[in-house]
Enzyme design. Structure first.
Site, PDB file in Angstrom:
ATOM      1  N   GLU A 226       0.789  -1.227   0.000  1.00 51.32           N
ATOM      2  CA  GLU A 226       0.000   0.000   0.000  1.00 51.32           C
ATOM      3  C   GLU A 226       0.825   1.282   0.000  1.00 51.32           C
ATOM      4  OE1 GLU A 226      -3.360   0.548  -0.251  1.00 51.32           O
ATOM      5  OE2 GLU A 226      -3.482  -1.598  -0.718  1.00 51.32           O
TER       6      GLU A 226
ATOM      7  N   SER B 221     -52.769 -23.700 -11.623  1.00 59.75           N
ATOM      8  CA  SER B 221     -53.978 -24.173 -10.957  1.00 59.75           C
ATOM      9  C   SER B 221     -53.985 -23.922  -9.454  1.00 59.75           C
ATOM     10  CB  SER B 221     -54.164 -25.670 -11.227  1.00 59.75           C
ATOM     11  OG  SER B 221     -54.496 -25.885 -12.586  1.00 59.75           O
TER      12      SER B 221
END
Length: 717
Positions: A125, A385
């Site tokens: 970093e 149904s």
């Protein structure tokens, strides 16, 4: 002066000027020479003014940094600051289902943090972290060059570890120039006020690693099941690699991406001298990751529950615990039932409700990681149904009974001609059989008779809020609905006709244990009368015992209904037993046909597999299917005389009431000597005049009046 004198004077003046000009043109050993070019003059001025402005900028920056540093909270305050809200979601028995939001783990001091972890983070970093003053001039210069040239050669971002910490503590992720400037000032202020070790300690305990984990200890426990002070070099590389893109490199989401990123971190650590080449070659793939047990399907439920907190709670940022209705055992059984029975290439969904609407289990798909789309609560599908529940409810409320005769015959309604699944018609049958075998023509006739709007209204009564069309084909389930809506409707039948509302949260408590919300049970009236509930339960039970839902039989009373749409695009089974109502849907997300998919097969089988587990600890409950019809439904012409006529009062041809056993001569109750029903005076007064002479009888011995009389109708006014 004479003219000659003036000429000499003018000539002398011209000579003097010429001499002066020559002297000026001649080199002057003691002079400074010719003036410099104009561009040099402007360059000199720019340098002077630029230096002055730079000095002023440095002064302004120093003042801004000093002011920011004086305004920063102390270290203890920054240490205690927690971004976001932690939410723990618990099952109905109190066990933790999942923790949502920030998870911080234990705070580790700089001396407690493994050196491999600090080195890995710095290497990937911010490799000049220990030498810069909060802003890295090399990175900043590279960023400026990149902005001018459009090059993407740099491997890292412009933000240092200190800048990232400043952003995480005080700013948002807006990429504007103003935010970047404030980030830089705050970073230098942090460097001014705190040591490098303190900054790194804050950063490693607060940086976000994905999955709600803030800080290395939380990340270590989440991904490796142990605290951060036990991190190995390869585990530290995995965690350090997450900062760039937590969701992309998360080992729980993409193991290979996490391993590849960790190899990059190890390479940078070797390059910068933190580890040896041998240490850089460790096998990252051998790292034991924590199993994410229960996270696959339970997240469908938690994703559905969490947005409800915005409605039921006041705005709060304190940690909270949400107590839910979900049963862990039933959830596992539901997940297994869907995974085992869903056809290949299709998706499956299941919702299970207790008798009061409490959600016991929810599965929104076959794999949450692959697709977090919740088909149980969001997908709109045709119920087929299964929709006939509302058609038959409306018919029963209109006066039909399960044993009433109906005719299965070809029918056309407004140009629509439904056909049965088997392509045949059986002729005369009864309502129970028509429902059990899901005969479409009978449902169409019933819907047409009671009214399609009435059917839609019945669905609304039981909680269906989706749009309902009132075309004739709606009786066969052409309107799209959600799985949870259909289960809610069937649960209303199980609850004796009282519409239920699905819910998943029972209470919410705060950090100190105080109750922030508790669900109150809303009292509701039945949506349909008891006899309608008994009738539809009779029909639903027949559908499982002898009809299309036989695969849903679990060895105890079950009432339910299948549903299959055209071309086998959707398969449904919804039913209830022992107070638990469960609905299963299967189909493809793209609504393409699934070969062999029918409601009475895979969905009914999944229902049975789940329900056997769900009801195992509940007593067997028999359904009440006894019809107690209201008076308006009792046929007035279906009367019969019971007993002997001699036991009844009756009226003779003259309007006289004859008491039981009183017959003239003991033989003829209609004989001429039968006693009058009322006296002559009463009859004359009641009729408003004298009786005709031919109806008057000769006086005779008075007799005791009967115990009851039938008064004549009074005259109209």
């Amino acid at each position: 002066m004479s003219k000659r004198g003036e000429q000499l004077q003018n000539k002398g003046a011209r000579g003097g000027r010429r001499a002066a000009t020559e002297r000026s043109a001649a080199p002057d050993p003691g002079g400074s020479g010719p003036p410099p070019p104009r561009w040099r003059l402007w360059l000199k001025r720019a340098f002077v003014w630029g230096g002055a402005l730079a000095l002023l900028g440095v002064v302004v920056l120093a003042v801004a940094v000093g002011f920011a540093a004086s305004s920063l909270p102390d270290y203890a305050t920054l240490q205690a600051t927690q971004p976001g809200q932690t939410i723990v979601i618990r099952a109905r028995d109190g066990r933790e289902l999942v923790e949502i939001g920030p998870s911080f783990g234990e705070w580790l001091t700089y001396d407690e943090i493994p050196e491999n972890m600090t080195n890995a983070m710095v290497a990937v970093e911010d490799k000049r972290f220990r030498s810069h003053f909060g802003v890295d001039p090399v990175r900043l210069t590279g960023a400026l060059i990149e902005g001018v040239t459009g090059s993407r050669a740099r491997l890292g971002g412009t933000s240092t570890i200190t800048q990232q910490l400043a952003r995480n503590l005080f700013l948002n992720n807006n990429r504007s120039l103003d935010r970047k400037a404030r980030e830089a000032v705050l970073a230098m202020a942090l460097e001014w006020k705190f040591s490098k070790e303190q900054i790194l300690e804050l950063y490693l305990n607060k940086v976000y690693f994905g999955g709600g984990a803030y800080g290395i200890d939380s990340a270590s426990r989440k991904f490796f099941s142990h605290p951060a002070n036990e991190l190995s070099v390869e585990e530290a590389a995995i965690i350090a690699g997450l900062v760039k893109a937590p969701s992309q490199y998360s080992p729980t989401a993409d193991v290979q991406a996490a391993i590849g990123r960790a190899q990059v971190v190890l390479g940078l650590m070797q390059e910068q001298g933190y580890i040896t080449p041998a240490e850089a070659k460790v096998d990252v793939s051998a790292v034991q990751l924590k199993e994410q047990a229960g996270q696959n399907s339970v997240r469908y439920f938690t994703d559905w529950v969490l947005p409800q907190l915005d409605i039921i709670l006041p705005e709060t940022y304190e940690p909270i615990e949400v107590w839910t209705t979900l049963d862990i055992g039933m959830q596992r059984a539901a997940t297994a039932a869907i995974e085992a029975n869903t056809p290949k290439g299709a998706q499956g969904a299941l919702v299970s409700l207790d008798r009061d609407g409490a959600i016991l289990a929810m599965v929104g798909g076959t794999d949450y990681v692959a697709s977090n789309y919740n088909r149980a609560t969001a997908a709109m599908r045709q119920p087929g149904s299964a929709w006939k529940l509302f058609v038959y409810l409306a018919a029963l409320e209109a006066g039909y009974k399960p044993e009433d005769k109906v005719t299965d015959t070809p029918v056309t309604i407004d140009g629509w001609s439904p056909r049965n699944a088997n392509g045949r018609n059986v002729g005369e049958t009864d309502l129970r059989t028509a429902f059990a075998y899901s005969i479409n023509t009978v449902a169409a006739q019933l819907g047409n008779e009671v009214g399609f709007g009435t059917v839609a209204s019945m669905a609304r009564r039981f909680g269906v809020n989706s749009k309902i069309d009132t075309y004739p084909s709606m009786v066969l389930g052409s309107s799209e609905v959600r799985v949870i809506e259909m289960v809610q409707a069937f649960a209303g039948i199980s609850a004796k006709g009282v519409a239920v509302e699905p819910y998943g949260i029972t209470k919410v408590t705060g950090a100190s244990g105080e109750v922030l919300y508790r669900r109150e049970n809303p009292g509701k009236s039945p949506a349909v009368p008891d006899y309608v509930v008994a009738g539809i339960t009779d029909l639903l039970q027949a559908a499982v015992q002898t009809g299309t839902g036989r695969a849903a039989d679990i060895g105890r009373p079950v009432a339910g209904k299948t549903g299959t749409t055209s071309s086998n695009k959707d398969g449904w089974f919804i039913g209830f037993s022992s107070g638990i109502t469960t609905g299963v849907w299967m189909g493809r997300d793209d609504a393409k046909a699934v070969p062999g998919l029918q409601g009475g097969r895979a969905p009914a089988q999944a229902f049975a597999a789940y329900m056997r587990f769900a009801v195992k600890s509940r007593p067997v409950e028999q359904f009440d299917v006894t019809l107690e019809l209201p008076e308006w439904q009792l046929e007035p012409d279906e009367e019969a005389m019971f007993g002997s006529p001699e036991d009844y009062y009756y009226i003779d041809e003259q309007g006289n009431m004859v008491q039981p056993g009183q017959r003239e001569g003991g033989t003829d109750p209609f004989g001429p000597d039968a006693p009058p029903a009322a006296s002559q005076d009463f009859l004359e007064e009641a009729t408003g005049g004298s009786l005709p002479q031919n109806q008057q009888r000769p006086p005779r011995e008075p007799r005791r009046a009967p115990p009851q009389t039938v008064p004549a109708k009074p005259p109209e006014q």
